[in-house]
Design a protein around this motif. Structure first.
Motif, PDB file in Angstrom:
ATOM      1  N   LYS A  81       6.953  20.973 -21.227  1.00  8.93           N
ATOM      2  CA  LYS A  81       6.528  19.711 -20.537  1.00  8.93           C
ATOM      3  C   LYS A  81       5.474  18.821 -21.064  1.00  8.93           C
ATOM      4  O   LYS A  81       4.315  19.797 -21.331  1.00  8.93           O
ATOM      5  N   HIS A  82       5.053  17.845 -21.227  1.00  5.01           N
ATOM      6  CA  HIS A  82       4.005  17.343 -21.554  1.00  5.01           C
ATOM      7  C   HIS A  82       3.376  15.675 -20.984  1.00  5.01           C
ATOM      8  O   HIS A  82       4.434  15.251 -20.506  1.00  5.01           O
ATOM      9  N   SER A  83       1.944  15.788 -20.160  1.00  2.00           N
ATOM     10  CA  SER A  83       2.109  14.431 -19.675  1.00  2.00           C
ATOM     11  C   SER A  83       0.802  13.593 -20.485  1.00  2.00           C
ATOM     12  O   SER A  83       0.336  14.205 -22.153  1.00  2.00           O
ATOM     13  N   PRO A 178       4.684   3.407 -30.288  1.00  2.00           N
ATOM     14  CA  PRO A 178       4.931   4.107 -31.650  1.00  2.00           C
ATOM     15  C   PRO A 178       4.486   5.497 -31.611  1.00  2.00           C
ATOM     16  O   PRO A 178       4.345   6.571 -32.149  1.00  2.00           O
ATOM     17  N   LEU A 179       2.641   4.960 -31.763  1.00  2.00           N
ATOM     18  CA  LEU A 179       2.118   5.879 -32.397  1.00  2.00           C
ATOM     19  C   LEU A 179       1.983   7.229 -31.240  1.00  2.00           C
ATOM     20  O   LEU A 179       1.868   8.559 -31.198  1.00  2.00           O
ATOM     21  N   ILE A 180       1.647   6.593 -29.984  1.00  2.00           N
ATOM     22  CA  ILE A 180       1.919   7.466 -28.861  1.00  2.00           C
ATOM     23  C   ILE A 180       3.199   8.924 -28.806  1.00  2.00           C
ATOM     24  O   ILE A 180       3.242  10.209 -28.635  1.00  2.00           O
ATOM     25  N   ALA A 181       4.670   7.948 -29.263  1.00  2.00           N
ATOM     26  CA  ALA A 181       5.300   8.971 -29.007  1.00  2.00           C
ATOM     27  C   ALA A 181       5.371   9.491 -30.364  1.00  2.00           C
ATOM     28  O   ALA A 181       6.476  10.560 -29.944  1.00  2.00           O
ATOM     29  N   SER A 182       5.084   9.248 -31.405  1.00  2.00           N
ATOM     30  CA  SER A 182       5.549  10.136 -32.454  1.00  2.00           C
ATOM     31  C   SER A 182       4.541  10.919 -32.398  1.00  2.00           C
ATOM     32  O   SER A 182       4.550  12.105 -32.737  1.00  2.00           O
ATOM     33  N   SER A 183       3.100  10.981 -31.321  1.00  2.00           N
ATOM     34  CA  SER A 183       1.943  12.422 -31.904  1.00  2.00           C
ATOM     35  C   SER A 183       2.720  12.811 -30.709  1.00  2.00           C
ATOM     36  O   SER A 183       2.391  14.134 -30.995  1.00  2.00           O
ATOM     37  N   ILE A 184       3.446  13.113 -29.081  1.00  2.00           N
ATOM     38  CA  ILE A 184       3.913  13.831 -28.510  1.00  2.00           C
ATOM     39  C   ILE A 184       4.623  14.470 -28.980  1.00  2.00           C
ATOM     40  O   ILE A 184       4.934  15.727 -28.998  1.00  2.00           O
ATOM     41  N   MET A 185       5.683  13.815 -29.445  1.00  2.00           N
ATOM     42  CA  MET A 185       6.730  14.386 -29.721  1.00  2.00           C
ATOM     43  C   MET A 185       7.210  15.623 -31.008  1.00  2.00           C
ATOM     44  O   MET A 185       7.597  16.018 -30.753  1.00  2.00           O
ATOM     45  N   SER A 186       6.037  14.989 -32.045  1.00  2.00           N
ATOM     46  CA  SER A 186       5.724  15.537 -33.088  1.00  2.00           C
ATOM     47  C   SER A 186       4.978  17.154 -32.922  1.00  2.00           C
ATOM     48  O   SER A 186       5.889  17.965 -32.674  1.00  2.00           O
ATOM     49  N   LYS A 187       4.383  16.964 -31.827  1.00  2.00           N
ATOM     50  CA  LYS A 187       4.189  18.150 -30.921  1.00  2.00           C
ATOM     51  C   LYS A 187       5.352  19.369 -30.326  1.00  2.00           C
ATOM     52  O   LYS A 187       5.131  20.482 -30.583  1.00  2.00           O
ATOM     53  N   LYS A 188       5.998  18.146 -29.811  1.00  2.00           N
ATOM     54  CA  LYS A 188       7.098  18.827 -29.120  1.00  2.00           C
ATOM     55  C   LYS A 188       7.791  18.927 -29.381  1.00  2.00           C
ATOM     56  O   LYS A 188       9.087  20.363 -30.181  1.00  2.00           O
ATOM     57  N   ALA A 206      -4.370   5.766 -17.121  1.00  2.00           N
ATOM     58  CA  ALA A 206      -3.458   6.391 -17.875  1.00  2.00           C
ATOM     59  C   ALA A 206      -3.414   5.329 -18.907  1.00  2.00           C
ATOM     60  O   ALA A 206      -4.033   4.109 -19.275  1.00  2.00           O
ATOM     61  N   LEU A 207      -3.261   5.608 -20.341  1.00  2.00           N
ATOM     62  CA  LEU A 207      -3.429   5.123 -21.564  1.00  2.00           C
ATOM     63  C   LEU A 207      -2.204   3.920 -21.023  1.00  2.00           C
ATOM     64  O   LEU A 207      -2.131   2.652 -21.743  1.00  2.00           O
ATOM     65  N   MET A 208      -1.262   3.899 -20.841  1.00  2.00           N
ATOM     66  CA  MET A 208       0.142   2.752 -20.014  1.00  2.00           C
ATOM     67  C   MET A 208      -0.436   2.442 -18.864  1.00  2.00           C
ATOM     68  O   MET A 208      -0.197   3.033 -18.102  1.00  2.00           O
TER      69      MET A 208
HETATM   70  N1  URA Z   1      -1.310  12.868 -25.489  1.00  2.00           N
HETATM   71  C1  URA Z   1      -1.389  13.624 -27.262  1.00  2.00           C
HETATM   72  O1  URA Z   1      -0.861  14.407 -27.290  1.00  2.00           O
HETATM   73  N2  URA Z   1      -0.968  11.723 -28.771  1.00  2.00           N
HETATM   74  C2  URA Z   1      -1.651  10.566 -27.979  1.00  2.00           C
HETATM   75  O2  URA Z   1      -1.366   9.906 -28.720  1.00  2.00           O
HETATM   76  C3  URA Z   1      -1.856  10.612 -26.563  1.00  2.00           C
HETATM   77  C4  URA Z   1      -1.373  11.394 -25.615  1.00  2.00           C
END
Ligand code: URA
Length: 430
Positions: A81-83, A178-188, A206-208
């Motif tokens: 899970k990721h927030s 795209p930068l948030i999505a790639s940051s989160i999904m790369s770790k996932k 929130a960021l959004m």
């Molecule tokens: N959480 C992250 O891991 N990366 C982002 O860019 C934003 C929120």
């Protein structure tokens, strides 16, 4: 390809190929690109955007920049899970035991605080003895024995995200889909679970800030996850006011434990239950099990087991007040006018909590685990001038003045208002 050609392409709004993005990632990892050049590319990507194909390729390049977790020795399916980050976001500490009590294996790696948002690592570190850095073998052993394991993010997982993240923070290029999505999904993707449940926060903390932007972020992340073969679901949750009734570390853990004990009926509980149901469903378990394990105490029992397994003082579950650290000083903040709370600048509440010592404002600063804010009001409440609306906790008394100023300005008082629901919608569940 030279770095000059690569940078000029994004500056001029041209699309990179997957091979070019792989090349850029490798160049950064080999220290052949300077931080200034990375900053230049991030700003160009922020301003000119990245296509879906570029975002997916960048995510894969970032995920491949370090190790991937080997979860083959775990009972499957494994859910992660990721927030996207918020204020008073104490979902993880109660979600993990709830979902594990339902019979789902959960492995969760968390980062530290990010700007005004609090970090799960700092919250769980507030529990005396709780180990926040487990080795891979310890993660596997704990998850197999207890059903869940949690650890601070290892530096070997998607290390390119770390490089991008610190530069994004310094160059105001964080809030890009795209930068948030790639940051989160790369770790996932590097964490390698079978299913991913995303908690996408929307609102002033929130960021959004807008629902349509949160939806776009959720859809981008779902597309990346699904195309990598991971079942990916997003729950859009409200962040126009802190989720838990306290913001900080120890104070937030205490609020989360109290929420679990009282049946998850508040805003934090409702969001957690909605996310837990998606985790259960993704693992093929009847989502109604979530309410059963909360009601019959199995989730609370699992929380003690999990905390003990990670070296923490499990008595925190029975006696949070006695076990958790406390700041040396408290101060009440009174309402400066009467009326209805129409809204809050939730980001300002997060900043005030950080200023009190719950997060890091300047490099090298130590976290004050007892620091934070107890919320004594919610959107939709009627308040009278002089009534206590916040209780501040800090070891350093000199922090109160600025925090009080920030918080007094954070409340929008006026006509009667209806608060937004804790959960807006679920995207990607079938
Ligand atoms: N959480 C992250 O891991 N990366 C982002 O860019 C934003 C929120």
């Amino acid at each position: 390809m030279t770095i000059g050609e690569f940078l000029a392409a994004k500056r001029d709004g041209r699309e990179h190929s997957a091979a070019d993005l792989e090349w850029f990632a490798a160049e950064i990892r080999s220290d052949r690109v300077s931080r200034v050049q990375v900053a230049g590319w991030l700003m160009a990507a922020y301003l000119n955007g990245l296509t879906h194909a570029e975002t997916a390729a960048l995510t894969q390049a970032m995920a491949g920049s370090g190790e991937r977790l080997d979860l083959s020795r775990l009972r499957h399916p494994v859910v992660d899970k990721h927030s996207t980050g918020g204020v008073g976001d104490a979902v993880t500490p109660i979600l993990l035991p709830i979902v594990a009590a339902c019979g789902v294996t959960m492995v969760k790696l968390s980062g530290g605080g990010l700007g005004f948002t609090g970090g799960t690592v700092d919250k769980l570190a507030a529990i005396p003895g709780m180990r926040t850095a487990l080795s891979m073998d310890e993660i596997i052993a704990t998850a197999n024995r207890v059903g869940c394991a949690w650890s601070g993010q290892t530096s070997d997982l998607a290390p390119l995200d770390k490089v991008f993240y610190s530069i994004r923070s310094e160059t105001e290029t964080v809030s890009s889909v795209p930068l948030i999505a790639s940051s989160i999904m790369s770790k996932k993707l590097a964490a390698n679970s079978d299913a991913i449940v995303l908690d996408v926060k929307v609102g002033s903390g929130a960021l959004m800030k807008r629902l349509e932007d949160a939806r776009a972020l959720a859809e981008t992340m779902i597309e990346i996850g699904n195309s990598a073969g991971k079942k990916t679901i997003a729950v859009l949750t409200d962040m126009n006011q802190p989720l838990a009734s306290s913001v900080g570390n120890a104070v937030e853990i205490r609020a989360a434990i109290e929420e679990l004990k009282s049946g998850c009926k508040g805003r934090l509980g409702s969001a957690t239950v909605a996310i837990a149901k998606q985790c259960a469903a993704a693992a093929g378990i009847d989502p109604s099990t979530v309410q059963q394990v909360i009601k019959d105490g199995r989730a609370l029992q699992k929380m003690s087991e999990w905390i003990a397994a990670q070296g923490g003082d499990a008595d925190v579950v029975n006696n949070p007040e006695g076990v958790l650290p406390k700041a040396k000083n408290t101060k009440t903040v009174a309402a400066n006018q009467s009326g209805w709370i129409r809204g809050m600048d939730c980001e300002a509440i997060g900043r005030a909590s950080r200023h009190l010592g719950a997060g890091i404002e300047t490099e090298g600063q130590a976290i004050d685990f007892g620091a934070g804010i107890e919320m004594r009001c919610e959107i939709g409440d009627r308040i009278e001038e002089g009534q206590t609306v916040f209780v501040l906790h800090a070891s350093d008394e000199s922090r109160f003045e600025d925090a009080e100023r920030m918080l007094s300005a954070a409340l929008q008082v006026g006509e009667k208002a209806v608060p937004a629901p804790a959960v807006y919608e679920v995207i990607g569940s079938r």
